[in-house]
Write a protein that holds these residues in place. Sequence first.
Motif, PDB file in Angstrom:
ATOM      1  N   MET A   1       0.835  -1.202   0.000  1.00  0.00           N
ATOM      2  CA  MET A   1       0.000   0.000   0.000  1.00  0.00           C
ATOM      3  C   MET A   1       0.872   1.255   0.000  1.00  0.00           C
ATOM      4  N   ALA A   2       0.440   2.227  -0.772  1.00  0.00           N
ATOM      5  CA  ALA A   2       1.250   3.444  -0.921  1.00  0.00           C
ATOM      6  C   ALA A   2       0.973   4.429   0.206  1.00  0.00           C
ATOM      7  N   LYS A   3       2.011   5.126   0.597  1.00  0.00           N
ATOM      8  CA  LYS A   3       1.818   6.236   1.540  1.00  0.00           C
ATOM      9  C   LYS A   3       1.547   7.486   0.716  1.00  0.00           C
ATOM     10  N   TYR A   4       0.830   8.421   1.302  1.00  0.00           N
ATOM     11  CA  TYR A   4       0.501   9.635   0.573  1.00  0.00           C
ATOM     12  C   TYR A   4       1.772  10.350   0.113  1.00  0.00           C
ATOM     13  N   GLN A   5       2.761  10.420   1.020  1.00  0.00           N
ATOM     14  CA  GLN A   5       3.983  11.147   0.666  1.00  0.00           C
ATOM     15  C   GLN A   5       4.709  10.497  -0.527  1.00  0.00           C
ATOM     16  N   ASP A   6       4.630   9.154  -0.625  1.00  0.00           N
ATOM     17  CA  ASP A   6       5.245   8.465  -1.769  1.00  0.00           C
ATOM     18  C   ASP A   6       4.626   8.937  -3.079  1.00  0.00           C
TER      19      ASP A   6
END
Lengths: 75, 548
Positions: A1-6
């Motif tokens: 799952m992606a982090k927003y900052q990524d």
Amino acid sequence: MAKYQDVVDLIADQLGLSADEITADSRIVEDLGAESADIANIMAAAEDRLGIKIEEDKIQQIEKVSDLYAVLTLD
Amino acid sequence: MPTQISTDVQELAGIETLMDMLEFRAAKTPDREAFWFNERSTDFADLWDQVCCVGTHLQNMGIGSGDRVMIVFPNGHEFFAAFYGIQLAGGISVPIYPGSGIKRALSIYTSCDAKAIIVPSDTPDELVETYQAAMKSFGGNLYRISDCLATSRAANFSKPDPDDIAFLQYTSGSTGNSKGVMLSHRNLLANLRQMVTAAEIDNDEVIVSWLPVYHDLGLILMTMAPFYTGARLILLPTTLTRISTWAETIHRFKATFTAAPDIGYRQLVRQVRDPSKYDLSTLRIAVNAAEPIRVKTVQTFEQMFNVPNFTKPCYGLAEACVGLSFWGLESRPIKSDDNGNVAIGNPLPGVEFKIVDGSEEVKLGEIGEIVFKSPSATRGYYRNSDATENLFWRDGFLRTGDLAYQDADGDIFMVAREKNIIKQSGRTIAPREIEELVEDFHEIRNCAAVGINRNDLAGEQAYVFAELRLAPENIKLGTADIARRIVREIHARLGFRPGRVYLVKKQTVPYTYNGKIRHNDLKNSYLDGTLAAQGRLIYPPVKVPEND
């Protein structure tokens, strides 16, 4: 799952922006200046960096940064 | 005192083989310095003596007419005895890049069906054993040059004929696709005369070279031409720890002639802090060749060292021995077009160019493939009839694979090689356009751009690999910033954003011996995951599949 900052970093890297120019509400084409090839390159980068492949038919749903984040998170 | 000599054109004209050339020098100017390396000189009498010892040894070992002998030497004292000793015994020298892995070395060894390998005196025993073990299945012997030199020289040799092949010049390339260009003594003497005449090289010349002695420009122009004319050769290692050693050496020896690919000059102007320490004004000619010439490099080099119009663009290729054109001796700036392509100068005497598309010549101004005719032209690739057949255009002209056009003044401009052109979103981009711009970033050392097609909506896109000047741990903060500034700059100046900008470790971009970027090898090592697996991609991060 992606982090927003990524997701922000990924867009910033592809479009040559600094992260603080990007908000969740920024429209990728209209506000950030992406062209169609840039969108495809963002998808390719998401695959290489986050390991998440976005189906081409989902691209229509992506207008804002938050939409991209949503697509990357849901999958 | 060195022998006083005057170049006698008539005497030199009688020379038909490289053996005649060395024997002539040994007889005519025995105590003149043939070359200098690492604070030690070898004169022409010694050089010929060494060549004879090696020739004798090989002859005693059964090497004879047409036998291939591979040599694996860096720049230094031992290369020449090996290279020419083989030819004296009647054999064909096969010099290869000493940094070649054993795999590439053996692939060339088998592809030319070599009979032996000669290695430097100081080759470690383990490496000799590794070679010998690997060679077992192919046959052949390995000799240390020290053993060859210990042999007392014979009186008679079956010297080569002018049309015998002197050496196979292997073009660089990844394992398996190297091609050995056959060069005869006649080809080489023809090319030497063409270059010596055009550049008016004589015995007063002081030549400084750090180019590889085992390959075209570094071998033929920079070492054979001085042997031919009796000029002084100051040889440096190819692995200069500091490029400023080059400028220092020109200054120290009051050199008149030097050569390098553009990358050499680029590094020089970037690394030298105080150019006033070096007086390069003794130079007559600074050849810039073997890699696309960049206007900015030339301008910066000439301004920085106050050597206006010293730069002489040249064009050539391994299939023509080396040189085909030369900018000329008159003091005039290099000529470039609006796209930054640089004119290659006049054809050398006896060289003819045509610019063609398919089997026909193009109209003036149109881009086509440059083909050439020259007495220096190879007869083909060793034991590779397919490649040889493709090499010939028609009417005795050879293909180069290089694209060029001719302007109204008759000047020929090279444009990027077709195979490296990036076609992104309907544009045609030469890698150089991107590379030059990215290398202007002071954080970046080298750069290469290649076209990658992922078969997605974007189609082919430019992927940029920019080598960081510093180790990544020293610039942990800010890699993202550098990558983003690069994208912004490409977008602002060229009007598109690249598919990806990777900041990579030093020495990731592969080069040929002559300093040309091996775009295709870089692309393949990215696509097959080698770059990621080796940890060469510093930024942005790459997700490596977990099950791998």
